[in-house]
Design an enzyme around this catalytic site. Structure first.
Site, PDB file in Angstrom:
ATOM      1  CB  SER A 134      71.434 -88.547  47.070  1.00 10.71           C
ATOM      2  OG  SER A 134      70.795 -87.195  47.546  1.00 10.71           O
ATOM      3  CE1 TYR A 158      68.049 -86.440  42.550  1.00 11.13           C
ATOM      4  CE2 TYR A 158      67.939 -85.701  44.464  1.00 11.13           C
ATOM      5  CZ  TYR A 158      68.834 -87.033  43.703  1.00 11.13           C
ATOM      6  OH  TYR A 158      69.554 -87.030  43.195  1.00 11.13           O
ATOM      7  CE  LYS A 162      69.647 -90.250  42.785  1.00  8.78           C
ATOM      8  NZ  LYS A 162      70.247 -90.583  42.000  1.00  8.78           N
TER       9      LYS A 162
HETATM   10  P1  NAD Z   1      75.217 -83.941  36.497  1.00 10.01           P
HETATM   11  O1  NAD Z   1      73.659 -83.373  35.596  1.00 10.01           O
HETATM   12  O2  NAD Z   1      76.199 -83.559  36.198  1.00 10.01           O
HETATM   13  O3  NAD Z   1      75.727 -86.203  35.512  1.00 10.01           O
HETATM   14  C1  NAD Z   1      74.357 -86.399  34.475  1.00 10.01           C
HETATM   15  C2  NAD Z   1      74.628 -86.661  33.780  1.00 10.01           C
HETATM   16  O4  NAD Z   1      73.276 -87.919  33.301  1.00 10.01           O
HETATM   17  C3  NAD Z   1      74.644 -85.709  32.377  1.00 10.01           C
HETATM   18  O5  NAD Z   1      75.646 -85.539  31.915  1.00 10.01           O
HETATM   19  C4  NAD Z   1      73.016 -85.624  31.937  1.00 10.01           C
HETATM   20  O6  NAD Z   1      72.839 -85.486  30.745  1.00 10.01           O
HETATM   21  C5  NAD Z   1      72.959 -87.342  32.416  1.00 10.01           C
HETATM   22  N1  NAD Z   1      71.632 -87.975  32.201  1.00 10.01           N
HETATM   23  C6  NAD Z   1      70.270 -88.033  32.654  1.00 10.01           C
HETATM   24  N2  NAD Z   1      69.397 -88.354  32.152  1.00 10.01           N
HETATM   25  C7  NAD Z   1      69.642 -89.548  31.209  1.00 10.01           C
HETATM   26  C8  NAD Z   1      69.252 -90.499  30.684  1.00 10.01           C
HETATM   27  N3  NAD Z   1      68.225 -90.881  30.878  1.00 10.01           N
HETATM   28  N4  NAD Z   1      70.202 -90.546  29.679  1.00 10.01           N
HETATM   29  C9  NAD Z   1      71.669 -90.911  29.838  1.00 10.01           C
HETATM   30  N5  NAD Z   1      72.294 -90.120  30.151  1.00 10.01           N
HETATM   31  C10 NAD Z   1      70.945 -89.271  30.621  1.00 10.01           C
HETATM   32  O7  NAD Z   1      75.088 -84.744  37.536  1.00 10.01           O
HETATM   33  P2  NAD Z   1      76.356 -85.504  38.731  1.00 10.01           P
HETATM   34  O8  NAD Z   1      75.971 -84.312  39.728  1.00 10.01           O
HETATM   35  O9  NAD Z   1      76.907 -85.654  37.881  1.00 10.01           O
HETATM   36  O10 NAD Z   1      75.288 -85.877  39.186  1.00 10.01           O
HETATM   37  C11 NAD Z   1      75.026 -87.683  38.860  1.00 10.01           C
HETATM   38  C12 NAD Z   1      74.456 -89.031  39.966  1.00 10.01           C
HETATM   39  O11 NAD Z   1      74.462 -88.103  41.013  1.00 10.01           O
HETATM   40  C13 NAD Z   1      73.015 -88.217  39.632  1.00 10.01           C
HETATM   41  O12 NAD Z   1      72.288 -89.228  39.705  1.00 10.01           O
HETATM   42  C14 NAD Z   1      72.837 -87.524  40.837  1.00 10.01           C
HETATM   43  O13 NAD Z   1      71.213 -87.716  41.485  1.00 10.01           O
HETATM   44  C15 NAD Z   1      73.363 -88.175  41.846  1.00 10.01           C
HETATM   45  N6  NAD Z   1      73.880 -87.526  42.834  1.00 10.01           N
HETATM   46  C16 NAD Z   1      74.109 -85.713  42.783  1.00 10.01           C
HETATM   47  C17 NAD Z   1      74.436 -84.820  43.992  1.00 10.01           C
HETATM   48  C18 NAD Z   1      75.260 -83.552  43.594  1.00 10.01           C
HETATM   49  O14 NAD Z   1      75.134 -82.225  44.851  1.00 10.01           O
HETATM   50  N7  NAD Z   1      75.207 -83.772  42.470  1.00 10.01           N
HETATM   51  C19 NAD Z   1      74.109 -85.172  44.805  1.00 10.01           C
HETATM   52  C20 NAD Z   1      73.621 -86.493  45.240  1.00 10.01           C
HETATM   53  C21 NAD Z   1      73.113 -87.345  44.345  1.00 10.01           C
HETATM   54  C1  WQD Z   2      73.422 -75.985  50.695  1.00  7.53           C
HETATM   55  C2  WQD Z   2      73.263 -75.204  51.654  1.00  7.53           C
HETATM   56  C3  WQD Z   2      70.729 -73.736  51.480  1.00  7.53           C
HETATM   57  C4  WQD Z   2      72.079 -71.904  47.235  1.00  7.53           C
HETATM   58  C5  WQD Z   2      71.102 -80.606  47.811  1.00  7.53           C
HETATM   59  C6  WQD Z   2      70.232 -81.727  47.330  1.00  7.53           C
HETATM   60  C7  WQD Z   2      70.707 -82.643  47.779  1.00  7.53           C
HETATM   61  C8  WQD Z   2      71.898 -83.118  47.321  1.00  7.53           C
HETATM   62  C9  WQD Z   2      72.928 -82.713  47.042  1.00  7.53           C
HETATM   63  C10 WQD Z   2      71.762 -84.609  44.461  1.00  7.53           C
HETATM   64  C11 WQD Z   2      71.223 -75.317  52.195  1.00  7.53           C
HETATM   65  C12 WQD Z   2      72.009 -73.123  51.301  1.00  7.53           C
HETATM   66  C13 WQD Z   2      72.103 -73.140  48.988  1.00  7.53           C
HETATM   67  C14 WQD Z   2      71.544 -70.658  48.050  1.00  7.53           C
HETATM   68  C15 WQD Z   2      72.144 -70.799  50.147  1.00  7.53           C
HETATM   69  N1  WQD Z   2      71.616 -83.236  45.768  1.00  7.53           N
HETATM   70  N2  WQD Z   2      72.029 -71.762  50.102  1.00  7.53           N
HETATM   71  N3  WQD Z   2      71.886 -69.742  48.955  1.00  7.53           N
HETATM   72  O1  WQD Z   2      70.234 -78.419  50.330  1.00  7.53           O
HETATM   73  O2  WQD Z   2      72.359 -79.991  50.801  1.00  7.53           O
HETATM   74  O3  WQD Z   2      71.560 -80.616  49.224  1.00  7.53           O
HETATM   75  O4  WQD Z   2      72.549 -81.063  46.737  1.00  7.53           O
HETATM   76  O5  WQD Z   2      71.089 -85.933  45.672  1.00  7.53           O
HETATM   77  O6  WQD Z   2      69.508 -83.664  47.199  1.00  7.53           O
HETATM   78  O7  WQD Z   2      68.819 -81.307  48.702  1.00  7.53           O
HETATM   79  O8  WQD Z   2      72.817 -78.238  49.161  1.00  7.53           O
HETATM   80  O9  WQD Z   2      73.935 -77.053  47.794  1.00  7.53           O
HETATM   81  O10 WQD Z   2      71.052 -76.412  47.382  1.00  7.53           O
HETATM   82  O11 WQD Z   2      72.224 -76.107  50.170  1.00  7.53           O
HETATM   83  O12 WQD Z   2      72.592 -70.514  51.392  1.00  7.53           O
HETATM   84  O13 WQD Z   2      71.803 -69.887  46.901  1.00  7.53           O
HETATM   85  O14 WQD Z   2      73.687 -73.875  51.339  1.00  7.53           O
HETATM   86  O15 WQD Z   2      70.072 -73.546  51.848  1.00  7.53           O
HETATM   87  O16 WQD Z   2      71.284 -74.575  53.203  1.00  7.53           O
HETATM   88  P1  WQD Z   2      71.458 -78.978  49.796  1.00  7.53           P
HETATM   89  P2  WQD Z   2      72.558 -76.775  47.995  1.00  7.53           P
END
Ligand code: NAD
Ligand code: WQD
Length: 351
Positions: A134, A158, A162
């Site tokens: 991430s 979190y 990562k």
């Molecule tokens: P999500 O929660 O929709 O999907 C994750 C899936 O993993 C879920 O279906 C959950 O049930 C499953 N899961 C969690 N723990 C588990 C375990 N111990 N065993 C089996 N299954 C398990 O999330 P997403 O948005 O699809 O994110 C996927 C990956 O990408 C995550 O690792 C997340 O940290 C990373 N990521 C997401 C974002 C984002 O903003 N969505 C940004 C950066 C990184």
């Molecule tokens: C985006 C912008 C908020 C909600 C997060 C995690 C990051 C990654 C992606 C997993 C910011 C603003 C948000 C609201 C708002 N996830 N905001 N009102 O914070 O960039 O990243 O998700 O790895 O680790 O930290 O994403 O969508 O939460 O926020 O004004 O109700 O929107 O302040 O500027 P962020 P976000």
């Protein structure tokens, strides 16, 4: 690409937001896919809809197992039945606020689950891994765009999971050079499949911007709190690099191909972003245009821990993976709205 035909991929967390979209693309590209997911943050309906989207023929190449990576036995069962050419590892918990309140849950789930996975992969000699990292590993970057060789920093538990997991991957690969590991640093994934059948469906009140806007648009929430209007940006709101989830899905296919084709890949990190920054208020305006709905907003203080502006350098991914995001914010909002409008309560059938 012919070489990918019938390659067998294990997708952990494949029932989730990014997982479902990636599985659709994997099946369409000719891969066989097994999902393991404990359905902690997802529902089986999402997998049923993936099957519906790819049709009965490709659906036969998809297996689903409800299992938990924290139980090594659940992973072992899969590996003892079949050979996997690679693993795409999405499974993990991802809510920043929850990780601050309950760090043990995050360390247990994200770290223990991943270590179990590496152990089982090693035992069965499957040493190709695509890991969901991430942009959170850049902390509050001093410079933008973020480049992969920047210093890394965690801002919360979190983010720490990562960062630890990136370090663990680098250590494993350094000790056992036959491993090929791609670390994909996603920026802000949004949007949905163009069909409107799969999309993001967070439980409870959304933490992230786009699901929140979506729920305001369908009338589930009254207004959007805009966190920060005094940032040193053009309109005072914070800037992020939003990326369409289908572009992200295609980034995983590109990463897999790189793994299979490049024996020298080692353990390499790639940013998956568009390289463009969009402010919160610009995103609201784009969503209003796409949906024809007014999104009432309230200007609020900054959210603690938030950076002013974060966006990706896309150079390395473009050059080495041959991948570049195709979609802009208008398409992201169009597809997010299409998903929301067709599924105002997400995967729930009625409310
Ligand atoms: P999500 O929660 O929709 O999907 C994750 C899936 O993993 C879920 O279906 C959950 O049930 C499953 N899961 C969690 N723990 C588990 C375990 N111990 N065993 C089996 N299954 C398990 O999330 P997403 O948005 O699809 O994110 C996927 C990956 O990408 C995550 O690792 C997340 O940290 C990373 N990521 C997401 C974002 C984002 O903003 N969505 C940004 C950066 C990184
Ligand atoms: C985006 C912008 C908020 C909600 C997060 C995690 C990051 C990654 C992606 C997993 C910011 C603003 C948000 C609201 C708002 N996830 N905001 N009102 O914070 O960039 O990243 O998700 O790895 O680790 O930290 O994403 O969508 O939460 O926020 O004004 O109700 O929107 O302040 O500027 P962020 P976000």
């Amino acid at each position: 690409m012919g070489s990918s035909v019938e390659q067998n991929i294990l997708v952990t967390g494949g029932a989730g937001f990014i997982g479902t979209h990636t599985v659709v693309q994997l099946l369409k590209e000719g891969f066989k896919v097994s999902i393991i997911d404990n359905l902690d943050n997802s529902v089986i309906e999402a997998v049923d809809r993936v099957r519906e989207l790819v049709g009965p023929h490709l659906s036969k190449k998809l297996n689903f197992t409800q299992g938990d990576l924290r139980n090594k036995g659940d992973i072992e069962k899969l590996f003892s039945k079949q050979r996997f050419d690679a693993v795409i590892h999405f499974a993990g918990l991802k809510a920043v606020g929850e990780s601050v309140a309950n760090p043990r849950r995050y360390f247990d789930n994200n770290l223990v689950g991943t270590i179990n996975l590496y152990e089982t992969m090693a035992k069965h000699n499957c040493k190709n891994m695509v890991f969901s990292s991430s942009a959170t590993v850049y902390g509050q970057p001093e410079k933008i765009p973020c480049m992969e060789d920047f210093e890394l920093k965690a801002m919360n538990p979190y983010g720490r999971t990562k960062l630890f997991l990136e370090d663990i991957a680098r250590d494993i690969q350094a000790a056992e050079p036959e491993w090929r590991i791609v670390l994909l640093r996603y920026f802000n994934p949004v949007g949905a499949h163009e069909s409107g059948r799969i999309g993001e469906d967070p439980k409870g009140i959304p933490n992230n911007l786009m699901p929140y806007i979506q729920q305001v648009a369908v009338g589930r929430l009254p207004e959007l709190n805009v966190y920060g209007h005094d940032y040193p940006t053009e309109d005072g709101s914070a800037v992020r690099d939003y990326i369409h989830v289908m572009d992200l899905a295609d980034g995983h296919i590109a990463a897999l191909r790189k793994l299979f084709d490049d024996p020298k890949i080692g353990c390499t990190a790639y940013n998956l972003g568009t390289g463009r920054g969009t402010s919160v208020l610009e995103m609201v305006a784009a969503f209003e245009k796409a949906s024809g709905k007014k999104i009432p907003t309230k200007l609020c203080p900054r959210r603690p821990g938030d950076a002013t502006a974060v966006y990706a350098s896309t150079e390395r991914a473009e050059k080495e993976l041959g991948w570049k995001a195709k979609y802009g914010v208008d398409e992201m909002c169009r597809d997010q709205w299409n998903w929301a409008n067709n599924n105002p309560w997400g995967y729930q059938k009625k409310h």
